[in-house]
Motif scaffolding. Structure first.
Motif, mmCIF file in Angstrom:
data_model
loop_
_atom_site.group_PDB
_atom_site.id
_atom_site.type_symbol
_atom_site.label_atom_id
_atom_site.label_comp_id
_atom_site.label_asym_id
_atom_site.label_seq_id
_atom_site.Cartn_x
_atom_site.Cartn_y
_atom_site.Cartn_z
ATOM 1 N N ALA A 64 0.834 -1.205 0.000
ATOM 2 C CA ALA A 64 0.000 0.000 0.000
ATOM 3 C C ALA A 64 0.864 1.249 0.000
ATOM 4 C CB ALA A 64 -0.924 -0.013 1.218
ATOM 5 N N LYS A 65 1.873 1.281 0.845
ATOM 6 C CA LYS A 65 2.722 2.465 0.978
ATOM 7 C C LYS A 65 3.483 2.770 -0.301
ATOM 8 C CE LYS A 65 6.897 2.637 2.681
ATOM 9 N NZ LYS A 65 7.705 3.696 2.015
ATOM 10 N N LEU A 66 4.114 1.753 -0.873
ATOM 11 C CA LEU A 66 4.939 1.986 -2.051
ATOM 12 C C LEU A 66 4.100 2.385 -3.261
ATOM 13 C CD1 LEU A 66 7.477 -0.910 -1.570
ATOM 14 C CD2 LEU A 66 7.940 1.536 -1.313
ATOM 15 N N ALA A 67 2.916 1.812 -3.418
ATOM 16 C CA ALA A 67 2.060 2.201 -4.536
ATOM 17 C C ALA A 67 1.591 3.640 -4.399
ATOM 18 C CB ALA A 67 0.859 1.258 -4.623
ATOM 19 N N LEU A 68 1.253 4.057 -3.182
ATOM 20 C CA LEU A 68 0.805 5.435 -2.968
ATOM 21 C C LEU A 68 1.945 6.430 -3.135
ATOM 22 C CD1 LEU A 68 -1.492 4.837 0.130
ATOM 23 C CD2 LEU A 68 -2.248 5.559 -2.154
ATOM 24 N N GLN A 69 3.146 6.043 -2.761
ATOM 25 C CA GLN A 69 4.306 6.927 -2.902
ATOM 26 C C GLN A 69 4.832 6.987 -4.328
ATOM 27 O OE1 GLN A 69 6.954 5.211 0.106
ATOM 28 N NE2 GLN A 69 6.909 7.172 1.183
ATOM 29 N N HIS A 70 4.647 5.899 -5.091
ATOM 30 C CA HIS A 70 5.274 5.789 -6.406
ATOM 31 C C HIS A 70 4.268 5.357 -7.482
ATOM 32 C CE1 HIS A 70 9.268 6.230 -4.564
ATOM 33 N NE2 HIS A 70 8.805 5.442 -3.615
ATOM 34 N N PRO A 71 3.243 6.170 -7.709
ATOM 35 C CA PRO A 71 2.289 5.823 -8.765
ATOM 36 C C PRO A 71 2.893 5.900 -10.159
ATOM 37 C CG PRO A 71 1.837 8.022 -7.926
ATOM 38 C CD PRO A 71 2.873 7.423 -7.017
ATOM 39 N N ASP A 72 4.078 6.490 -10.270
ATOM 40 C CA ASP A 72 4.793 6.478 -11.548
ATOM 41 C C ASP A 72 5.399 5.111 -11.829
ATOM 42 O OD1 ASP A 72 6.448 6.974 -9.276
ATOM 43 O OD2 ASP A 72 8.089 7.566 -10.599
ATOM 44 N N VAL A 73 5.562 4.284 -10.797
ATOM 45 C CA VAL A 73 6.143 2.951 -10.946
ATOM 46 C C VAL A 73 5.057 1.884 -10.989
ATOM 47 C CG1 VAL A 73 7.671 1.227 -9.894
ATOM 48 C CG2 VAL A 73 8.252 3.667 -9.755
ATOM 49 N N TYR A 74 4.071 1.979 -10.090
ATOM 50 C CA TYR A 74 3.063 0.941 -9.943
ATOM 51 C C TYR A 74 1.681 1.461 -10.328
ATOM 52 C CZ TYR A 74 6.822 -0.708 -6.904
ATOM 53 O OH TYR A 74 8.046 -1.068 -6.404
ATOM 54 N N LYS A 75 0.963 0.645 -11.075
ATOM 55 C CA LYS A 75 -0.405 1.007 -11.434
ATOM 56 C C LYS A 75 -1.432 0.395 -10.488
ATOM 57 C CE LYS A 75 -3.822 0.745 -15.123
ATOM 58 N NZ LYS A 75 -4.171 0.141 -16.427
ATOM 59 N N ALA A 76 -1.126 -0.763 -9.908
ATOM 60 C CA ALA A 76 -2.095 -1.466 -9.074
ATOM 61 C C ALA A 76 -1.402 -2.133 -7.900
ATOM 62 C CB ALA A 76 -2.847 -2.511 -9.896
ATOM 63 N N ALA A 77 -2.156 -2.279 -6.798
ATOM 64 C CA ALA A 77 -1.613 -2.884 -5.587
ATOM 65 C C ALA A 77 -2.683 -3.717 -4.904
ATOM 66 C CB ALA A 77 -1.101 -1.812 -4.630
ATOM 67 N N VAL A 78 -2.233 -4.772 -4.205
ATOM 68 C CA VAL A 78 -3.140 -5.631 -3.444
ATOM 69 C C VAL A 78 -2.571 -5.818 -2.037
ATOM 70 C CG1 VAL A 78 -4.321 -7.841 -3.295
ATOM 71 C CG2 VAL A 78 -3.868 -6.829 -5.539
ATOM 72 N N PRO A 79 -2.984 -4.985 -1.066
ATOM 73 C CA PRO A 79 -2.623 -5.234 0.329
ATOM 74 C C PRO A 79 -3.589 -6.268 0.924
ATOM 75 C CG PRO A 79 -3.051 -2.883 -0.120
ATOM 76 C CD PRO A 79 -3.640 -3.674 -1.240
ATOM 77 N N ILE A 80 -3.081 -7.447 1.283
ATOM 78 C CA ILE A 80 -3.886 -8.515 1.863
ATOM 79 C C ILE A 80 -3.763 -8.457 3.382
ATOM 80 C CG2 ILE A 80 -4.211 -11.014 2.021
ATOM 81 C CD1 ILE A 80 -2.909 -11.249 -0.752
#
Length: 349
Positions: A233-249
């Motif tokens: 969750a943290k890395l996707a929110l900080q780096h939307p230029d790198v990641y398009k989607a995230a799944v925090p389980i």
């Protein structure tokens, strides 16, 4: 399929509650071609790779002009030394040590390539990338490489059924000691190894250097369970230029390491509980909680309710789910189908 009640839907834009994303459907195959970008208008070639990375696979232009970026980013090198860590029914998992040029951090990273990757028919195909973060301390290990979480076999089964993309899977360590109270929180904590930079910059650079990938962020996702849920969750929110989607389980969303003491501003900058409400990250998330754990469902629902557009969150509550590896395992097929729906698939120029 994920089954949601009306209480478990949350794609939020400020105070307004939007409709839940469309139900999971067959989405992708091992045949390459176009990916499913149902939640984003950007094409796989909308953005380039790392700064200075050649856009291999692009088409030539006259008069010596720069090539037109294509959908595929070919490996740029140098090649890493990969050794086989173990075999799975879907092919070997490899291990290497990645020393980050940007972070200075050196740590273990495991890699699994889908069988399609080495098929001559796909020699010029770029593949989507899924980075997986472990539960627990991940000091010298990553639980996604363990047969307790057979995500590699499940991915290949779903590919054959036409329900998921074949993903390159990248599985880093998260800590360099087992001190749970002083974890590195997947962050650049002052005075500590720059794990946030290593994870979000150096590891993607390593992947692009060694493997055929999809241009831009459209083919990049991140997932993790428990502590790995916090990290994803943290890395996707900080780096939307790198990641398009995230799944925090079944994750948590507040950094709690004792190493943050005296660094309140830096801690806040790495706090998903604050980041999700800032309205800066254009990312899609599938966020889960175990239905048998009232405290966990309360924590996750409270966090989901804070989300501000353009963040888009689908909430799923696993019926009877507990905070156990055996229940995380049950989530694997649904999460891979969701990721395949929200990330670009294998691409050819």
């Amino acid at each position: 399929m994920l089954r949601q009640s009306s209480r478990s839907r949350a794609v939020l834009s400020g105070a307004a509650v939007l409709a839940l994303a469309a139900a999971l459907a067959a989405c992708g195959s091992s045949g390459g071609g176009k990916g499913d970008s149902a939640t984003s208008g950007a094409s796989p070639a909308a953005t380039g790779g790392a700064a200075g990375t050649p856009t291999a696979g692009g088409s030539a232009t006259p008069d010596g002009a720069a090539p037109t970026p294509g959908k595929v980013l070919m490996p740029t090198g140098p090649n890493a030394n990969l050794t086989k860590a173990r075999d799975t029914a879907a092919g070997p998992i490899f291990l290497t040590t990645v020393t980050g040029a940007k972070s200075g951090v050196s740590g273990k990273v495991w890699v699994w390539l889908p069988p399609e990757y080495n098929d001559p028919k796909f020699a010029k195909t770029g593949f989507p990338v899924l980075t997986l973060f472990a539960g627990g301390q991940s000091n010298g290990y990553n639980t996604w490489t363990d047969n307790q979480l057979p995500i590699q076999e499940e991915n290949e089964r779903l590919v054959k059924e036409g329900k998921a993309h074949p993903f390159i899977m990248v599985m880093p360590v998260q800590n360099f000691n087992g001190d749970e109270k002083n974890a590195l929180d997947c962050s650049d904590i002052p005075g500590q190894p720059k794990m946030g930079t290593w994870m979000a910059q150096d590891i993607p650079d390593f992947v692009r250097a060694n493997f055929r990938t999809v241009q831009g962020r459209d083919g990049w996702g991140v997932m993790g369970a428990s502590t790995g849920g916090f990290c994803s969750a943290k890395l996707a929110l900080q780096h939307p230029d790198v990641y398009k989607a995230a799944v925090p389980i079944d994750g948590y969303f507040i950094p709690d390491s004792g190493l943050w003491k005296g660094h309140d501003a830096e801690r806040a900058a790495n706090n998903p509980d604050l980041l999700v409400a800032e309205g800066k990250a254009d990312v899609k998330m599938l966020v889960t909680a175990g239905g048998a754990n009232p405290y966990e469902t309360k924590v996750v629902k409270s966090w989901v309710a804070k989300a501000a557009a353009p963040v888009g969150i689908t909430y799923y509550e696993q019926p009877g789910g507990k905070h156990l590896t055996s229940d995380f395992k049950k989530m694997i097929p649904d999460t891979l189908e969701w990721l395949s729906k929200n990330l670009a698939g294998p691409a050819n120029d």
